[in-house]
Design an enzyme around this catalytic site. Structure first.
Site, PDB file in Angstrom:
ATOM      1  CG  ASP A 191     -35.036  11.770  29.964  1.00  0.00           C
ATOM      2  OD1 ASP A 191     -35.274  13.006  29.251  1.00  0.00           O
ATOM      3  OD2 ASP A 191     -35.167  10.702  29.275  1.00  0.00           O
ATOM      4  CE  LYS A 251     -36.994  10.950  26.885  1.00  0.00           C
ATOM      5  NZ  LYS A 251     -35.604  10.324  26.591  1.00  0.00           N
TER       6      LYS A 251
END
Length: 426
Positions: free
Chosen positions: A198, A202
């Site tokens: 994750d 980003k």
């Protein structure tokens, strides 16, 4: 008053938050902006999730994408497919799109950005990184005059919460994960958070904004926190550091960018070291502004709703002014990602070893053969345990040499467990 018709795809945590905000705060938002935001269509596979007050808006994703009375499509279903297909078709239908889909942007961002530019429509994604923290607009607009030198980010609230309570309650990761799950901070697949995936998604988006090119996601070095123990957290603190899962991007030369996600020891004096719990923070260093930190709740219904609405208002202003709608990102000469193998940094290393003479000498000899110099050593006194921890902090060394040394040390008979190695940042 200009009416902006909205088609919403996905009525989960964020989608329902956006719908409820528009339902309850329409008049206040209209007064602030001068626009009438109208939720015209909602697409949701599970119609039971949609309250009665919205039932008349329920339709299919196809109708949202193709409807002539939809100006803006908000995609909030997440994942790669069918979200990619929905967004591409919406853009090709001359509809502006807002998304929070960091995985899709990280892996197919270049295709989406080029499609938006070709169709002269906008693709906005403030909620994709940092929840309600305005890091996307800041990098894309407010800091446009700066040459960005580096970005350090704590951009995964789940991992940050787990590391925080491991420290505060002196508990193992398994127990910390259970507490986080009970509080609703953990997704169905916790490995996306714990393995750093994750955060890497980003980071890819931040690199696009800061350095002007979309890195190939598979080339971003990614390492999670599952091997971190409460012992490591304790020893790091004793040495004046705190362990964080860090997303790092640095400009190393004219055409090379360093991009990596991994646990890191941060000095307790560093601005990111005090970021606790589910909070996120992004540290940015620019040549004009110097050091800046953007801090806040990095996920959740309301922070993400805030980001989506900010994109919606910015889009409305562009629509009414008939301004150039496709944001022009920093365009820099072709760049590449620097391999993790050439990284030069200091390291924290913990070995579990049989408590007998000669162990420290054997470890030191292997490290020395790879030109790795030891700054200090903590060796715990012998006790009832069959093996004891040996903790070292090194001077700056090269990643390749460190990995070779660790492989040789792990094969020593006196080493009882896989060594833990954590890079030092700052």
């Amino acid at each position: 008053m200009k009416v902006i018709n909205i088609g919403l795809i996905g009525f989960g945590t964020i989608g329902s938050g956006v719908a409820d905000y528009l339902f309850k705060n329409a008049s206040g938002l209209n007064k602030k902006t001068g626009f009438n935001f109208k939720l015209a269509r909602i697409a949701e596979k599970n119609s039971k999730k949609v309250p009665t007050k919205y039932k008349n808006l329920l339709t299919s994703a196809e109708n949202v994408i193709n409807s002539s009375d939809v100006d803006v499509v908000i995609e909030l279903i997440g994942g790669i497919n069918p979200a990619k297909d929905y967004i591409l078709r919406a853009l090709r239908n001359k509809k502006h799109v807002i998304t929070a889909n960091k995985a899709l942007l990280a892996e197919y961002g270049e295709l989406l950005f080029k499609t938006a530019e070709k169709e002269n429509v906008s693709l906005k994604f403030e909620a994709s990184v940092g929840g309600g923290i305005p890091i996307i607009s800041s990098l894309g607009d407010s800091l446009i005059a700066n040459e960005i030198e580096s970005i350090l980010g704590i951009v995964n609230g789940t991992s940050n919460y787990i590391l925080t309570i491991m420290e505060e309650e002196d508990i193992p990761m398994k127990k910390a994960l259970a507490i986080a799950r009970n509080k609703g901070y953990v997704e169905k697949n916790p490995l996306l958070d714990l393995e750093g995936i994750d955060s890497a998604h980003k980071l890819a988006i931040l690199i696009k904004l800061a350095f002007g090119f979309m890195p190939k996601f598979s080339r971003i070095y990614c390492e999670g926190i599952t091997h971190i123990s409460s012992l490591d957290i304790k020893y790091a603190l004793e040495s004046g550091y705190r362990i964080k899962l860090l997303a790092v991007a640095k400009k190393k030369s004219k055409d090379e960018i360093e991009a990596r996600v991994h646990p890191a020891l941060l000095p307790l004096t560093h601005m990111l070291s005090s970021v606790r719990g589910v909070f996120n923070a992004v540290y940015v260093k620019g040549n004009l502004v110097g050091e800046m930190v953007f801090y806040g709740r990095g996920a959740g219904r309301m922070p993400s709703t805030s980001a989506v609405i900010s994109d919606l208002v910015e889009l409305a202003r562009c629509l009414i002014n008939k301004d150039c709608l496709c944001r022009k990102y920093r365009i820099i000469s072709p760049q590449s990602l620097k391999s993790i193998k050439s990284l030069q940094c200091r390291y924290y290393i913990r070995f579990m070893a049989v408590d007998k003479p000669g162990v420290l000498a054997a470890i030191s000899g292997i490290l020395s053969a790879q030109n790795i110099s030891i700054a200090n050593v903590i060796q715990k006194e012998r006790g009832a345990a069959k093996s004891v921890p040996i903790v070292m902090m090194t001077h700056e060394a090269e990643e390749t040499g460190m990995q070779k040394a660790l492989g040789k040390i792990e094969r020593l008979k006196m080493i009882t467990d896989k060594p833990v190695c954590i890079r030092v940042e700052g």
